[in-house]
Write a protein that holds these residues in place. Structure first.
Motif, mmCIF file in Angstrom:
data_model
loop_
_atom_site.group_PDB
_atom_site.id
_atom_site.type_symbol
_atom_site.label_atom_id
_atom_site.label_comp_id
_atom_site.label_asym_id
_atom_site.label_seq_id
_atom_site.Cartn_x
_atom_site.Cartn_y
_atom_site.Cartn_z
ATOM 1 N N VAL A 91 -12.932 -3.082 2.037
ATOM 2 C CA VAL A 91 -11.809 -2.483 2.769
ATOM 3 C C VAL A 91 -11.706 -1.010 2.379
ATOM 4 N N THR A 92 -11.683 -0.151 3.388
ATOM 5 C CA THR A 92 -11.373 1.258 3.185
ATOM 6 C C THR A 92 -9.886 1.450 3.462
ATOM 7 N N VAL A 93 -9.129 1.736 2.426
ATOM 8 C CA VAL A 93 -7.673 1.806 2.526
ATOM 9 C C VAL A 93 -7.274 3.144 3.147
ATOM 10 N N LYS A 94 -6.417 3.068 4.186
ATOM 11 C CA LYS A 94 -5.845 4.250 4.829
ATOM 12 C C LYS A 94 -4.335 4.089 4.895
ATOM 13 N N ALA A 95 -3.643 5.212 4.982
ATOM 14 C CA ALA A 95 -2.181 5.182 5.121
ATOM 15 C C ALA A 95 -1.802 4.913 6.575
ATOM 16 N N ARG A 96 -0.732 4.159 6.787
ATOM 17 C CA ARG A 96 -0.254 3.860 8.131
ATOM 18 C C ARG A 96 0.942 4.732 8.506
ATOM 19 N N VAL A 97 1.409 5.511 7.523
ATOM 20 C CA VAL A 97 2.470 6.484 7.777
ATOM 21 C C VAL A 97 2.080 7.790 7.106
ATOM 22 N N SER A 98 2.679 8.872 7.552
ATOM 23 C CA SER A 98 2.392 10.194 6.991
ATOM 24 C C SER A 98 3.418 10.538 5.923
ATOM 25 N N GLY A 99 2.990 11.363 4.968
ATOM 26 C CA GLY A 99 3.912 11.781 3.919
ATOM 27 C C GLY A 99 3.180 12.216 2.675
ATOM 28 N N GLU A 100 3.942 12.528 1.641
ATOM 29 C CA GLU A 100 3.373 12.980 0.371
ATOM 30 C C GLU A 100 2.961 11.788 -0.472
ATOM 31 N N LEU A 101 1.735 11.849 -1.046
ATOM 32 C CA LEU A 101 1.241 10.765 -1.895
ATOM 33 C C LEU A 101 1.816 10.929 -3.290
ATOM 34 N N LEU A 102 2.507 9.886 -3.761
ATOM 35 C CA LEU A 102 3.066 9.880 -5.106
ATOM 36 C C LEU A 102 2.015 9.422 -6.104
ATOM 37 N N PRO A 103 2.278 9.549 -7.409
ATOM 38 C CA PRO A 103 1.292 9.094 -8.413
ATOM 39 C C PRO A 103 0.841 7.657 -8.150
ATOM 40 N N VAL A 104 -0.492 7.452 -8.256
ATOM 41 C CA VAL A 104 -1.081 6.142 -7.933
ATOM 42 C C VAL A 104 -0.744 5.138 -9.018
ATOM 43 N N LYS A 105 -0.816 3.875 -8.652
ATOM 44 C CA LYS A 105 -0.444 2.798 -9.560
ATOM 45 C C LYS A 105 -1.658 1.971 -9.982
ATOM 46 N N PHE A 106 -2.831 2.570 -10.031
ATOM 47 C CA PHE A 106 -4.031 1.846 -10.440
ATOM 48 C C PHE A 106 -4.918 2.761 -11.284
ATOM 49 N N THR A 107 -5.845 2.143 -11.975
ATOM 50 C CA THR A 107 -6.891 2.857 -12.709
ATOM 51 C C THR A 107 -8.197 2.647 -11.977
ATOM 52 N N GLU A 108 -8.931 3.702 -11.780
ATOM 53 C CA GLU A 108 -10.188 3.594 -11.042
ATOM 54 C C GLU A 108 -11.114 2.574 -11.712
ATOM 55 N N GLY A 109 -11.627 1.653 -10.891
ATOM 56 C CA GLY A 109 -12.529 0.619 -11.395
ATOM 57 C C GLY A 109 -11.846 -0.657 -11.826
ATOM 58 N N GLN A 110 -10.531 -0.754 -11.741
ATOM 59 C CA GLN A 110 -9.852 -1.960 -12.191
ATOM 60 C C GLN A 110 -9.891 -3.046 -11.123
ATOM 61 N N GLU A 111 -9.689 -4.268 -11.553
ATOM 62 C CA GLU A 111 -9.576 -5.401 -10.634
ATOM 63 C C GLU A 111 -8.145 -5.458 -10.084
ATOM 64 N N VAL A 112 -8.010 -5.672 -8.789
ATOM 65 C CA VAL A 112 -6.696 -5.767 -8.156
ATOM 66 C C VAL A 112 -6.610 -7.084 -7.394
ATOM 67 N N LYS A 113 -5.389 -7.548 -7.225
ATOM 68 C CA LYS A 113 -5.120 -8.785 -6.495
ATOM 69 C C LYS A 113 -4.558 -8.450 -5.112
ATOM 70 N N ALA A 114 -4.760 -9.365 -4.183
ATOM 71 C CA ALA A 114 -4.214 -9.173 -2.840
ATOM 72 C C ALA A 114 -2.686 -9.098 -2.910
ATOM 73 N N GLY A 115 -2.093 -8.077 -2.248
ATOM 74 C CA GLY A 115 -0.652 -7.887 -2.262
ATOM 75 C C GLY A 115 -0.155 -6.995 -3.372
ATOM 76 N N GLU A 116 -1.033 -6.577 -4.283
ATOM 77 C CA GLU A 116 -0.621 -5.699 -5.381
ATOM 78 C C GLU A 116 -0.488 -4.257 -4.876
ATOM 79 N N THR A 117 0.636 -3.585 -5.231
ATOM 80 C CA THR A 117 0.865 -2.203 -4.818
ATOM 81 C C THR A 117 -0.056 -1.272 -5.598
#
Length: 450
Positions: free
Chosen positions: A87-113
């Protein structure tokens, strides 16, 4: 003047000197020829003595025991590891991107922000929609009361029907406005929820493509890529001539095992199952595409990694297996191996053992007939052997395993100049393709099977 018939003393002396000179020259030549002959005889005798000494000297060889075990029959192909879902994640609304809530390379679960776009404008739009709804609800309440009064007056015959219907139409307008306000609230709530970007799948998150603080445009900016590793897929192709037995097994719902090997085709990385085949053959290459699925619990397979695929068609029980390096070919084209035997005195000698090759699987060869299981066969040093030649034995070093799901052949250290070429199983069960078993000529009228 001298008389006829008288000899000249000077001429007689010259003739005598000439004869003596020729005799001496002939004697010298004869002496040289004799010396050369003597030297040749001595050299021949020394060579014969050396050959006799070498004939009795043990030759060092490396051996591996012939085995009887279950061996897989497989098709070989080059495969590409592909995420099961990407999945290539894209924004569905426009606006300013706030600090991300992940670390590059980490495992994520479906539904996790994983990312948040500034929600303040969308929260304000939601509050505005709720205020409009409250305003219209008050108007609707008043219109409902007016309609009830006019209806009572109409029933009493005080007001006209037109006045009552005008109030009823106004009531319907406010009811429609309420529905529109509720839809506006749902839209505002949806856009507000889109500010909180969630992972749609379980997987590993990639490198961040946009830094916090940037203004994101809806549906145009790629934020990050998420790939699913567990399970993971491998795509590979087979020639159309090899597809019928595979398709028959798939149609019969047979579970076909697939082994993934590294680039050298010696180390098995993972075992999976064949999922399906494509619904058409590529006319430009004459191949069909197949998809295999691997659990990949240890994440050893990585997207876009090239692997050697072994599609196991069957497992042959009680197969007689020897290393491919042990197969030799004589001048008359017959195949044999050098078997090593020991006697009660501890003397170890080599003998020629005829073999009949069934097929080869990588660095192992399956025989229809040959040495007894457990017989030691020479895999290195065979070029200097003769029947009855004494040998000194060393066990060959192992270099991984080769095979399918249950039985694998031992891998031996390859002889100098030897190259591994896997076989490909044809539609009728015969071997096709790369002719991995083609031998090459070696000194001493022997050939080593590739």
């Amino acid at each position: 003047m001298p008389k006829i018939g008288e000899l000249n003393p000077r001429s007689s002396r010259r003739t005598g000197v000439r004869i003596v000179f020729y005799l001496i020259l002939a004697l010298i030549v004869a002496l040289i020829v004799w010396r050369v002959y003597q030297n040749q005889q001595k050299q021949a005798a020394a060579s014969a003595s050396q050959a006799a000494a070498l004939q009795g000297r043990p030759v060092p060889v490396q051996v591996i025991a012939a085995e009887q075990k279950q061996m897989p029959i497989y098709l070989s192909a080059l495969g590409t590891v592909t995420p099961y879902m990407s999945v290539t994640v894209k924004a569905r609304v426009s606006g300013e991107l706030l600090p991300v809530k992940f670390t590059e390379g980490q495992e994520v679960k479906a539904g996790e922000t994983i990312m948040v776009i500034d929600p303040k404008p969308y929260q304000a739009a939601l509050d505005q929609a709720k205020g409009t709804l409250a305003h219209d609800q008050a108007l609707l309440k008043n219109a409902q009361a007016e309609f009830n009064r006019y209806k009572a007056l109409y029933d009493a015959g005080v007001v006209s029907k037109e006045s009552m219907e005008a109030n009823e139409a106004q009531l319907g307008q406010y009811e429609g406005a309420i529905q529109s306000d509720q839809a506006a609230i749902e839209t505002a709530q949806l856009q507000l929820s889109w500010c909180y970007i969630k992972s749609p799948i379980n997987g590993k998150i990639g490198l961040r493509l946009v830094d916090p603080g940037n203004i994101i445009n809806a549906n145009s900016t790629n934020l990050v890529i998420i790939n699913q590793f567990q399970p993971i897929a491998v795509y590979f192709t087979l020639p159309e001539g090899q597809l019928p037995p595979v398709l028959r097994k798939l149609a019969a719902d047979h579970k076909m095992l697939v082994d993934a090997y590294d680039r050298s085709d010696t180390q098995k990385l993972a075992t999976g199952v064949l999922l399906t085949a494509d619904n058409q053959i590529d006319t430009t290459t004459g191949t069909g595409k197949l998809k295999a699925v691997f659990d990949n619990k240890d994440s050893i397979l990585f997207p876009n990694q090239f692997v050697n695929v072994h599609l196991v068609l069957e497992n042959r029980p009680n197969a007689l297996v020897v290393p491919s390096a042990a197969i030799q070919t004589g001048l008359n084209g017959s195949l044999f191996v050098w078997a090593v035997d020991g006697d009660s005195s501890g003397k170890t000698t080599a003998r020629m053992q005829p073999v009949k090759v069934a097929l080869a699987e990588g660095q192992s060869t399956i025989l229809d007939s040959g040495p007894e299981p457990g017989t030691r066969v020479v895999v290195d040093g065979a070029d200097r052997l003769r029947p009855g030649q004494p040998v000194t034995v060393a066990a060959a070093r192992q270099r991984g395993t080769q095979g399918g799901a249950q039985g694998t052949g031992h891998q031996t250290e390859q002889a100098p100049g030897q190259r591994q070429t896997p076989f490909a199983e044809g539609a009728s069960g015969g071997r096709q393709g790369a002719n991995a078993g083609q031998p090459r000529q070696n000194p001493g009228a022997n050939q080593r099977q590739q």
